[in-house]
Design a protein around this motif. Structure first.
Motif, PDB file in Angstrom:
ATOM      1  N   UNK A   1       5.744  22.584  11.104  1.00 47.96           N
ATOM      2  CA  UNK A   1       6.832  22.918  12.020  1.00 47.96           C
ATOM      3  C   UNK A   1       7.479  21.673  12.641  1.00 47.96           C
ATOM      4  N   UNK A   2       6.646  20.744  13.114  1.00 43.90           N
ATOM      5  CA  UNK A   2       7.192  19.541  13.753  1.00 43.90           C
ATOM      6  C   UNK A   2       8.018  18.706  12.789  1.00 43.90           C
ATOM      7  N   UNK A   3       7.494  18.536  11.576  1.00 46.46           N
ATOM      8  CA  UNK A   3       8.222  17.752  10.580  1.00 46.46           C
ATOM      9  C   UNK A   3       9.541  18.428  10.217  1.00 46.46           C
ATOM     10  N   UNK A   4       9.525  19.760  10.079  1.00 48.08           N
ATOM     11  CA  UNK A   4      10.742  20.490   9.748  1.00 48.08           C
ATOM     12  C   UNK A   4      11.772  20.370  10.863  1.00 48.08           C
ATOM     13  N   UNK A   5      11.327  20.465  12.096  1.00 47.67           N
ATOM     14  CA  UNK A   5      12.230  20.374  13.241  1.00 47.67           C
ATOM     15  C   UNK A   5      12.865  18.983  13.335  1.00 47.67           C
ATOM     16  N   UNK A   6      12.037  17.966  13.152  1.00 41.72           N
ATOM     17  CA  UNK A   6      12.564  16.603  13.257  1.00 41.72           C
ATOM     18  C   UNK A   6      13.524  16.283  12.110  1.00 41.72           C
ATOM     19  N   UNK A   7      13.239  16.802  10.921  1.00 41.75           N
ATOM     20  CA  UNK A   7      14.167  16.602   9.802  1.00 41.75           C
ATOM     21  C   UNK A   7      15.506  17.270  10.113  1.00 41.75           C
ATOM     22  N   UNK A   8      15.432  18.499  10.642  1.00 44.19           N
ATOM     23  CA  UNK A   8      16.669  19.202  10.997  1.00 44.19           C
ATOM     24  C   UNK A   8      17.490  18.391  11.996  1.00 44.19           C
TER      25      UNK A   8
END
Length: 355
Positions: A299-306
């Motif tokens: 989740x954190x990696x996906x959010x930061x990529x977004x």
């Protein structure tokens, strides 16, 4: 009467030589009329040579361009870093997760000294540019004074040319003297102009050195990698989508500790894994690309990529697509993570060209 007057008087009043002296007197008068024009032509030629220094003393020399461009790039990187820090602080404040807050604090602690050094360099470079502008203005003023002194000397020579002797025997000597004075006036002016040019050259060399010593805000991106969305340069493969993954998305996920898994798939494989018929993974969709990044904590990696792609309303367990712009083109991005949408063992990132 000097010796020339005595000689000419003897010629003039000698009845035997009268047929010669009359044409000589006429020639003397004509030459006397022509002398100012000849001297003016010479002086105009010399002044035109001096004016050629004008472009050298005006405008920014080509040698400074790399330094000026480097300063502009540094200013852009500082602005980008400031914006990224501000977004990170806002995000941490909004979510306020302990681990995220600590990671953000560590990142800021590493970056702050580099930002401070970069801002100091930008300030020093601004001062150097200002000093160079002042120096250039002073050089222009000095050169204008060189022209003023030359013009004053030229005016004095023209008066002398207009008063050239009426003596036929004296005229060649006086004309030669006027030409020598004009040449000396020009040589003095050239020497002064060269001095101005040399001093300005030293100023520019010093400025060029100061402009190329800018601090790096962050390590330079590896070859083929883009640090920000603005740095991405898509190529023609799959209408740019594949190169965006290679330059930006996959390196970002690798920074999160996630490696690329499934990427392009043929129809048979896509059917076997129950992929959508419009999936960005399909190799038959030549305007799209997708990659899965296996993880149990995505989740954190996906959010930061977004966020790095400029997507501000991303949330887990949501299949929404988001339109982003890269290098002047529009793309539809989809970042999937969450148990409710059967994506709790990998982060799916898909990209589709839509313009």
């Amino acid at each position: 009467m000097d010796r020339w007057d005595v000689l000419e008087a003897g010629i003039t009043y000698n009845p035997i030589l009268a047929p010669v002296t009359i044409p000589l007197k006429l020639a003397t008068t004509v030459i006397g009329w022509l002398v100012p024009g000849r001297i003016r032509q010479l002086l105009d030629h010399y002044r035109a040579q001096l004016v050629r220094y004008q472009p050298i003393l005006a405008g920014e020399p080509q040698a400074l361009k790399p330094g000026v461009d480097g300063r502009q790039a540094l200013a852009k990187r500082v602005a980008q870093a400031d914006a990224a820090l501000d977004r990170s602080r806002q995000q941490v404040k909004r979510i306020w997760r302990g681990q995220a807050a600590r990671a953000c604090d560590k990142a800021i602690a590493r970056l702050d000294p580099k930002l401070a050094a970069a801002r100091k360099d930008l300030s020093n470079q601004a001062n150097a540019l200002s000093a160079a502008a002042d120096g250039q203005q002073r050089a222009q003023e000095r050169f204008n004074q060189v022209l003023t002194r030359f013009d004053a000397g030229a005016a004095s020579l023209m008066k002398a040319a207009e008063n050239v002797s009426s003596s036929f025997l004296k005229q060649p000597v006086e004309i030669s003297a006027l030409q020598q004075r004009a040449g000396e006036l020009f040589r003095v002016a050239v020497t002064e102009a060269e001095a101005v040019k040399g001093d300005l050259g030293k100023l520019y060399n010093d400025l060029a050195t100061k402009l190329v010593t800018g601090a790096e805000v962050a390590p330079a991106a590896p070859a083929g990698r883009a640090n920000t969305v603005d740095d991405i340069k898509p190529d023609d493969r799959r209408q740019g989508t594949q190169s965006i993954f290679e330059q930006f998305i996959t390196p970002k996920m690798q920074d999160e500790g996630l490696n690329a898994g499934s990427q392009l798939r043929d129809e048979a494989t896509n059917t076997r894994v129950k992929g959508a018929k419009t999936s960005d993974h399909l190799d038959t969709n030549t305007h799209s690309y997708a990659t899965d990044y296996p993880t149990r904590d995505g989740e954190g990696a996906a959010r930061r990529l977004a966020e790095s792609l400029g997507i501000t309303n991303w949330k887990p367990n949501d299949t929404q697509r988001h339109t982003i712009e890269i290098d002047g083109h529009r793309y539809s991005a989809q970042i999937l993570w969450g148990k409710n949408i059967d994506h709790d063992d990998h982060v799916h990132v898909g990209l589709r060209r839509v313009d």
